[in-house]
Structures are given as C-alpha cells and as structure tokens.
Design an enzyme around this catalytic site. Structure first.
Site, mmCIF file in Angstrom:
data_model
loop_
_atom_site.group_PDB
_atom_site.id
_atom_site.type_symbol
_atom_site.label_atom_id
_atom_site.label_comp_id
_atom_site.label_asym_id
_atom_site.label_seq_id
_atom_site.Cartn_x
_atom_site.Cartn_y
_atom_site.Cartn_z
ATOM 1 N N GLU A 161 -21.572 48.456 30.661
ATOM 2 C CA GLU A 161 -20.695 48.393 31.827
ATOM 3 C C GLU A 161 -19.313 48.953 31.460
ATOM 4 O OE1 GLU A 161 -21.886 45.209 34.815
ATOM 5 O OE2 GLU A 161 -20.795 44.153 33.272
ATOM 6 N N HIS A 195 -19.479 39.264 29.148
ATOM 7 C CA HIS A 195 -19.019 40.071 30.286
ATOM 8 C C HIS A 195 -17.535 40.403 30.078
ATOM 9 C CE1 HIS A 195 -17.844 41.210 34.353
ATOM 10 N NE2 HIS A 195 -19.124 41.461 34.556
#
Ligand code: PEP
Length: 252
Positions: free
Chosen positions: A167, A97
């Site tokens: 993302e 992430h």
C-alpha cells in the site's frame, strides 16, 4: 498445479457508527460472496463489531481484525490480544497498517505481531509501502526493509499464513491510485524479495494492492498489476461498490 484463490479485504477502519449499520454492511457483502469460486473475501470491522458478526463467518466470507496485541494476556489497558481474536472466529489480522505505523508502531513491534498472529493460527496481512517515490528508486530498499523486518524469524512453514499488502502511502485515502504498470514492476520486485528471503515457501504467499481502489481501477490493478487481490478502504464501506469490486476480481 491448483491455482490459488484471489483475496479481497475490506478495511472498515473506525467505521461505521452503529452496530446496525455494521450488520447490514456485513450481511450484504456476505450474500454477495455466495457462489464465488475463485475469491475469498475478508471484512475487518472495528473490534467492538467483531463479536456480533462472528456468526456470519463462513468460507468464502471471513472476518479480520485491524490490529492485535502480541501478548496473549496481561496488563495492557485498551488492547486486544491475538489469542482473544482467534478464540472467536477471526481468521485474518491486518498488521502494520500505515495508519498504525504513524501512531508509532515500529518494525520490531510489527514483527512481533506477525509472529503472534500466525502462531495463533490466523493469517497476518502485513502492510508495507513507501511514503513517496523518488526518481533513484530508494523506495525499493524501503519496501524490502519493511518486508524483511516484518518476516524476521517467522518459520518458513508458517509463511502460507502471511499475506503481503503493498500500500503506497501516497495512494491511501487519496484520489490517486497507482498505475497498473508501476504496480506490476513493484509486485515483481516484492516477489523477488520474498523469493530471496523464503525460497520456494514464498510461492504460497499472496501479494495484495491497496490505495484508492475502486470499481473503475480494480480489474486492471489485479490483472495488469499481477497481484492476488486487493485491500480496500473507503470503497469497502459502500456495499454496492465493494460487491462490484469483489465480482470483478472473481471474474479474472
Ligand atoms: C487503506 O487504508 O488500507 C486503504 C487502502 O484505503 P483507501 O482504499 O481508502 O485508499
């Protein structure tokens, strides 16, 4: 050919503040997943809340972790290993992430984690995405590099245990999601990168979108952006909104 299921993942990050709230949120989401036919749902709470929530895990509701150490055990203070996670019904692990990359996780470390997670029988959600979009399209090379290094030496037979979550960093935590049209271009690009890298094995790989997803843009991002689902941050903490997103995706 059977159409593969959609996937909606909620990344709770360092929330909520109590086990009681975590249970209420997870239970509400789980209740809403009953009867879903086309969508799997994953919630990723902080480590401390995983163990008390394992009894809820039952398809199509799954638990995910937000990180894992690639070592099975040893002197790594404060870390949680992939073997410890797979031992108590954690089926998914978010890897790479952007918030962890910002803390210093390198491409090499992320690749080790992907290999450990899939080798441990879980599904790795490999996060990739550019910091900013330049007009000459260099960000495409950046995304390609992150995917290529994340999947290095992952056995092709294990690729159905990798989900790529695209993302763009500028959309995460912002009030600016990507346009479905731009997402479509990017999802086509990512599919091509995966195809070049993995051949037909890439057919089983899902691509998710994450970055300011809410109940207003969810349907169009999945439908027009042609992705297999969503990775949701803030809105996954509001059960009503998250459930609405899940239902929208399931109706596509
Ligand atoms: C995220 O952090 O993965 C994310 C997508 O956050 P948000 O939905 O809040 O933009």
């Amino acid at each position: 050919m059977k159409k593969s299921k959609k996937l909606v993942v909620g990344n709770w990050k360092m929330n909520p503040q109590s086990l009681d709230e975590a249970k209420k949120l997870a239970q509400a989401v789980k209740r809403a997943t009953r009867g879903l036919k086309k969508t799997d749902v994953v919630v990723c709470p902080p480590f401390v809340f995983l163990s008390p929530l394992t009894s809820l895990s039952d398809s199509p509701f799954f638990l995910g972790a937000q990180n894992a150490n690639y070592e099975a055990q040893g002197p790594f203070t404060g870390e949680v290993s992939y073997t410890e996670l797979s031992d108590f019904k954690v089926d998914y692990v978010i890897v790479g992430h952007s918030e962890r990359r910002k803390m210093g996780e390198s491409d090499d470390l992320i690749n080790k984690k992907v290999r450990a997670v899939v080798g441990g029988g879980m599904i790795a959600i490999l996060c990739v995405g550019e910091e900013a979009r330049d007009s000459n399209g260099d960000f495409y090379n950046f995304i390609k590099h992150q995917i290529t290094s994340g999947l290095k030496d992952v056995s092709k037979k294990m690729l159905d245990r990798v989900v790529v979550a695209y993302e763009p960093l500028w959309a995460i935590g912002a009030r600016e999601s990507m346009s479905p049209r731009d997402l479509l271009e990017t999802s086509i690009f990512i599919k091509k990168v995966l195809k070049d890298l993995c051949g037909t094995f890439s057919d089983s790989m899902k691509i998710l979108y994450g970055g300011d997803v809410d109940r207003v843009n969810a349907d169009s991002l999945v439908r027009d952006g042609n992705v297999s689902g969503l990775l949701v941050g803030r809105e996954s903490l509001r059960s009503k909104d998250f459930i609405e997103i899940i239902k929208l995706v399931d109706s596509i």
